[in-house]
Scaffold this motif. Structure first.
Motif, PDB file in Angstrom:
ATOM      1  N   SER A   2       0.838  -1.195   0.000  1.00  0.00           N
ATOM      2  CA  SER A   2       0.000   0.000   0.000  1.00  0.00           C
ATOM      3  C   SER A   2       0.870   1.240   0.000  1.00  0.00           C
ATOM      4  O   SER A   2       1.998   1.228   0.462  1.00  0.00           O
ATOM      5  N   LEU A   3       0.284   2.289  -0.523  1.00  0.00           N
ATOM      6  CA  LEU A   3       0.926   3.591  -0.504  1.00  0.00           C
ATOM      7  C   LEU A   3       1.288   3.967   0.931  1.00  0.00           C
ATOM      8  O   LEU A   3       2.421   4.313   1.248  1.00  0.00           O
ATOM      9  N   ILE A   4       0.296   3.852   1.794  1.00  0.00           N
ATOM     10  CA  ILE A   4       0.480   4.225   3.199  1.00  0.00           C
ATOM     11  C   ILE A   4      -0.372   3.309   4.067  1.00  0.00           C
ATOM     12  O   ILE A   4      -1.502   2.990   3.711  1.00  0.00           O
ATOM     13  N   LEU A  32      -2.162  13.635  -0.051  1.00  0.00           N
ATOM     14  CA  LEU A  32      -1.915  12.732  -1.171  1.00  0.00           C
ATOM     15  C   LEU A  32      -2.694  13.145  -2.418  1.00  0.00           C
ATOM     16  O   LEU A  32      -2.532  12.556  -3.482  1.00  0.00           O
ATOM     17  N   GLY A  33      -3.579  14.123  -2.264  1.00  0.00           N
ATOM     18  CA  GLY A  33      -4.270  14.669  -3.428  1.00  0.00           C
ATOM     19  C   GLY A  33      -5.519  13.921  -3.853  1.00  0.00           C
ATOM     20  O   GLY A  33      -5.955  14.051  -4.998  1.00  0.00           O
ATOM     21  N   PHE A  34      -6.112  13.136  -2.942  1.00  0.00           N
ATOM     22  CA  PHE A  34      -7.371  12.458  -3.297  1.00  0.00           C
ATOM     23  C   PHE A  34      -8.471  13.487  -3.492  1.00  0.00           C
ATOM     24  O   PHE A  34      -8.469  14.542  -2.853  1.00  0.00           O
ATOM     25  N   ASN A  35      -9.426  13.170  -4.359  1.00  0.00           N
ATOM     26  CA  ASN A  35     -10.470  14.166  -4.625  1.00  0.00           C
ATOM     27  C   ASN A  35     -11.376  14.344  -3.404  1.00  0.00           C
ATOM     28  O   ASN A  35     -11.540  13.440  -2.592  1.00  0.00           O
ATOM     29  N   PRO A  36     -11.948  15.539  -3.253  1.00  0.00           N
ATOM     30  CA  PRO A  36     -12.705  15.894  -2.044  1.00  0.00           C
ATOM     31  C   PRO A  36     -13.848  14.927  -1.720  1.00  0.00           C
ATOM     32  O   PRO A  36     -14.131  14.690  -0.547  1.00  0.00           O
ATOM     33  N   THR A  37     -14.471  14.363  -2.742  1.00  0.00           N
ATOM     34  CA  THR A  37     -15.577  13.426  -2.484  1.00  0.00           C
ATOM     35  C   THR A  37     -15.060  12.156  -1.807  1.00  0.00           C
ATOM     36  O   THR A  37     -15.673  11.649  -0.869  1.00  0.00           O
ATOM     37  N   VAL A  38     -13.943  11.660  -2.293  1.00  0.00           N
ATOM     38  CA  VAL A  38     -13.349  10.466  -1.690  1.00  0.00           C
ATOM     39  C   VAL A  38     -12.956  10.764  -0.241  1.00  0.00           C
ATOM     40  O   VAL A  38     -13.255   9.985   0.676  1.00  0.00           O
ATOM     41  N   VAL A  39     -12.329  11.898  -0.035  1.00  0.00           N
ATOM     42  CA  VAL A  39     -11.901  12.279   1.316  1.00  0.00           C
ATOM     43  C   VAL A  39     -13.121  12.356   2.236  1.00  0.00           C
ATOM     44  O   VAL A  39     -13.135  11.816   3.345  1.00  0.00           O
ATOM     45  N   ARG A  40     -14.152  13.002   1.741  1.00  0.00           N
ATOM     46  CA  ARG A  40     -15.371  13.169   2.522  1.00  0.00           C
ATOM     47  C   ARG A  40     -16.009  11.821   2.882  1.00  0.00           C
ATOM     48  O   ARG A  40     -16.399  11.587   4.023  1.00  0.00           O
ATOM     49  N   GLU A  65      -5.438   1.353   5.197  1.00  0.00           N
ATOM     50  CA  GLU A  65      -4.521   1.171   4.066  1.00  0.00           C
ATOM     51  C   GLU A  65      -4.968   2.067   2.937  1.00  0.00           C
ATOM     52  O   GLU A  65      -6.124   1.993   2.488  1.00  0.00           O
ATOM     53  N   ILE A  66      -4.062   2.893   2.509  1.00  0.00           N
ATOM     54  CA  ILE A  66      -4.386   3.834   1.431  1.00  0.00           C
ATOM     55  C   ILE A  66      -3.669   3.422   0.161  1.00  0.00           C
ATOM     56  O   ILE A  66      -2.439   3.330   0.128  1.00  0.00           O
ATOM     57  N   ASP A  67      -4.434   3.118  -0.859  1.00  0.00           N
ATOM     58  CA  ASP A  67      -3.897   2.821  -2.181  1.00  0.00           C
ATOM     59  C   ASP A  67      -4.432   3.862  -3.155  1.00  0.00           C
ATOM     60  O   ASP A  67      -5.433   4.500  -2.877  1.00  0.00           O
ATOM     61  N   PRO A  68      -3.808   3.978  -4.301  1.00  0.00           N
ATOM     62  CA  PRO A  68      -4.313   4.963  -5.266  1.00  0.00           C
ATOM     63  C   PRO A  68      -5.749   4.690  -5.697  1.00  0.00           C
ATOM     64  O   PRO A  68      -6.504   5.617  -5.957  1.00  0.00           O
ATOM     65  N   ASP A  69      -6.150   3.413  -5.744  1.00  0.00           N
ATOM     66  CA  ASP A  69      -7.488   3.099  -6.259  1.00  0.00           C
ATOM     67  C   ASP A  69      -8.515   2.762  -5.176  1.00  0.00           C
ATOM     68  O   ASP A  69      -9.703   2.669  -5.466  1.00  0.00           O
ATOM     69  N   VAL A 129     -17.543 -10.733  22.719  1.00  0.00           N
ATOM     70  CA  VAL A 129     -16.181 -10.859  22.178  1.00  0.00           C
ATOM     71  C   VAL A 129     -15.739  -9.564  21.500  1.00  0.00           C
ATOM     72  O   VAL A 129     -14.635  -9.064  21.725  1.00  0.00           O
ATOM     73  N   GLY A 130     -16.631  -9.020  20.674  1.00  0.00           N
ATOM     74  CA  GLY A 130     -16.286  -7.758  20.021  1.00  0.00           C
ATOM     75  C   GLY A 130     -16.769  -7.673  18.595  1.00  0.00           C
ATOM     76  O   GLY A 130     -17.476  -8.564  18.100  1.00  0.00           O
ATOM     77  N   THR A 131     -16.368  -6.604  17.975  1.00  0.00           N
ATOM     78  CA  THR A 131     -16.844  -6.306  16.620  1.00  0.00           C
ATOM     79  C   THR A 131     -15.668  -5.888  15.743  1.00  0.00           C
ATOM     80  O   THR A 131     -14.799  -5.132  16.174  1.00  0.00           O
ATOM     81  N   THR A 132     -15.654  -6.405  14.527  1.00  0.00           N
ATOM     82  CA  THR A 132     -14.685  -5.944  13.535  1.00  0.00           C
ATOM     83  C   THR A 132     -15.455  -5.432  12.332  1.00  0.00           C
ATOM     84  O   THR A 132     -16.351  -6.111  11.818  1.00  0.00           O
ATOM     85  N   MET A 133     -15.123  -4.217  11.945  1.00  0.00           N
ATOM     86  CA  MET A 133     -15.793  -3.635  10.794  1.00  0.00           C
ATOM     87  C   MET A 133     -14.767  -3.399   9.696  1.00  0.00           C
ATOM     88  O   MET A 133     -13.723  -2.800   9.946  1.00  0.00           O
ATOM     89  N   ARG A 134     -15.067  -3.885   8.495  1.00  0.00           N
ATOM     90  CA  ARG A 134     -14.175  -3.674   7.349  1.00  0.00           C
ATOM     91  C   ARG A 134     -14.864  -2.772   6.347  1.00  0.00           C
ATOM     92  O   ARG A 134     -15.963  -3.078   5.879  1.00  0.00           O
ATOM     93  N   LEU A 135     -14.219  -1.679   6.038  1.00  0.00           N
ATOM     94  CA  LEU A 135     -14.817  -0.695   5.134  1.00  0.00           C
ATOM     95  C   LEU A 135     -13.902  -0.441   3.952  1.00  0.00           C
ATOM     96  O   LEU A 135     -12.676  -0.478   4.085  1.00  0.00           O
ATOM     97  N   ARG A 136     -14.515  -0.195   2.808  1.00  0.00           N
ATOM     98  CA  ARG A 136     -13.716   0.110   1.621  1.00  0.00           C
ATOM     99  C   ARG A 136     -14.351   1.262   0.843  1.00  0.00           C
ATOM    100  O   ARG A 136     -15.562   1.269   0.616  1.00  0.00           O
ATOM    101  N   VAL A 137     -13.535   2.208   0.498  1.00  0.00           N
ATOM    102  CA  VAL A 137     -13.988   3.300  -0.371  1.00  0.00           C
ATOM    103  C   VAL A 137     -13.155   3.252  -1.644  1.00  0.00           C
ATOM    104  O   VAL A 137     -11.927   3.279  -1.598  1.00  0.00           O
ATOM    105  N   ASP A 138     -13.837   3.120  -2.777  1.00  0.00           N
ATOM    106  CA  ASP A 138     -13.129   3.067  -4.064  1.00  0.00           C
ATOM    107  C   ASP A 138     -12.878   4.477  -4.580  1.00  0.00           C
ATOM    108  O   ASP A 138     -13.683   5.376  -4.386  1.00  0.00           O
ATOM    109  N   VAL A 139     -11.759   4.603  -5.251  1.00  0.00           N
ATOM    110  CA  VAL A 139     -11.426   5.888  -5.876  1.00  0.00           C
ATOM    111  C   VAL A 139     -11.818   5.808  -7.342  1.00  0.00           C
ATOM    112  O   VAL A 139     -11.319   4.950  -8.058  1.00  0.00           O
ATOM    113  N   PRO A 140     -12.748   6.644  -7.775  1.00  0.00           N
ATOM    114  CA  PRO A 140     -13.153   6.602  -9.183  1.00  0.00           C
ATOM    115  C   PRO A 140     -11.967   6.898 -10.098  1.00  0.00           C
ATOM    116  O   PRO A 140     -11.151   7.759  -9.771  1.00  0.00           O
ATOM    117  N   ALA A 141     -11.891   6.175 -11.223  1.00  0.00           N
ATOM    118  CA  ALA A 141     -10.747   6.334 -12.126  1.00  0.00           C
ATOM    119  C   ALA A 141     -10.736   7.724 -12.757  1.00  0.00           C
ATOM    120  O   ALA A 141     -11.766   8.331 -12.965  1.00  0.00           O
TER     121      ALA A 141
END
Ligand SMILES: Nc1ncnc2c1ncn2[C@@H]1O[C@H](COP(=O)(O)OP(=O)(O)O)[C@@H](O)[C@H]1O
Ligand SMILES: [Mg+2]
Lengths: 141, 108
Positions: A2-4, A32-40, A65-69, A129-141
């Motif tokens: 990953s980038l970061i 990193l210059g991601f577009n404002p919608t992605v950041v939001r 984990e931050i990747d370009p996409d 026991v607890g909770t694990t949440m996995r989230l993903r935001v895609d970066v539009p091409a």
């Protein structure tokens, strides 16, 4: 690779620090210059999930984990778990106590907002026991 | 219109000065943080009675131009400190959100 990758420990019941991880991720994404919608989208989802950890689960950990996409976030807590995820996902459903509501939380919008602002949301939860949440935001091409 | 101009026009007290030259793009009224978080827009002037540290965090994350605490709602000490650290403009007024939002709407 990953980038970061970023890691945060989120203390429980410390409302003064809630939002620090989300704020820090926001700073990174902007730099990193991601577009404002992605950041939001990332920031809204992460803040809600972070606050939930503080309010409902006594804190936890966040890995980002931050990747370009795409941006992937994993939030892990060892709180009480969520007995009925489908119910918890409904807008307006909240078990937040009155003292937490007085702070402006507990609108029951957190999980629905997370769903709305992410491209994928997975909840693994076990009572006591607890909770694990996995989230993903895609970066539009 | 800048935050400073709006503050002057409506006789708002500046409690925390971040960047008062910031342009106000619109307005949002609300006290439930999840609503504000997901619905307020960047550069909005946020009218609320929530003067706590979490409101400051939401303002930063939602990228509001300023927070206006209406109807003499109190600003917590730790919220003030956090706002100073993060450069969040906080203004105070004895007027209610409706009156202030209407005034802003006219001014924009
Ligand atoms: N990490 C968590 N651990 C335990 N319960 C949770 C967690 N996150 C959410 N919940 C449960 O799901 C409900 C709905 O969450 P949410 O939509 O964020 O609303 P709110 O936080 O305003 O109550 C919460 O009231 C709580 O009962
Ligand atoms: Mg919540």
């Amino acid at each position: 690779m990953s980038l970061i990758t970023l890691h945060y420990d989120v203390p429980g019941d410390d409302f003064t620090r809630a939002g620090e991880a989300s704020g820090n991720v926001k700073t990174h994404l902007k730099k990193l210059g991601f577009n404002p919608t992605v950041v939001r989208n990332v920031v809204i989802a992460l803040y809600e999930a972070e606050i939930n950890m503080v309010i409902h689960a006594g804190g936890g950990e966040i890995d980002v984990e931050i990747d370009p996409d795409q941006i992937r976030m994993v939030l892990t807590d060892h709180g009480p778990g969520i007995p009925d995820v489908e119910l918890a996902m409904q807008e307006g459903y909240s078990t937040a106590p009155d003292n937490v509501r007085a702070l402006g939380f507990g609108a029951g919008m957190g999980l629905p907002n997370i769903k709305k602002y992410t491209d994928d949301m997975q909840i693994e939860t076990e009572i006591g026991v607890g909770t694990t949440m996995r989230l993903r935001v895609d970066v539009p091409a | 219109m800048t935050v400073k101009e709006f503050a002057q026009q409506q006789s708002l007290t500046v409690a925390v000065e971040g960047d008062l030259s910031r342009e106000i793009g619109g307005g949002y009224c609300g006290d439930l943080l999840s609503w504000v978080m997901s619905r307020a827009e960047s550069d909005d002037c946020w009218f609320t009675v929530m003067g706590n540290v979490n409101a400051v965090a939401v303002s930063v994350l939602a990228d509001c131009a300023c927070i206006v605490l209406c109807e003499n709602a109190p600003l917590d000490d730790d919220a003030k400190l956090k706002a100073e650290q993060q450069g969040v403009n906080i203004l105070l007024s004895e007027q209610n959100a409706y009156t202030l939002a209407a005034a802003l709407s006219k001014a924009l």
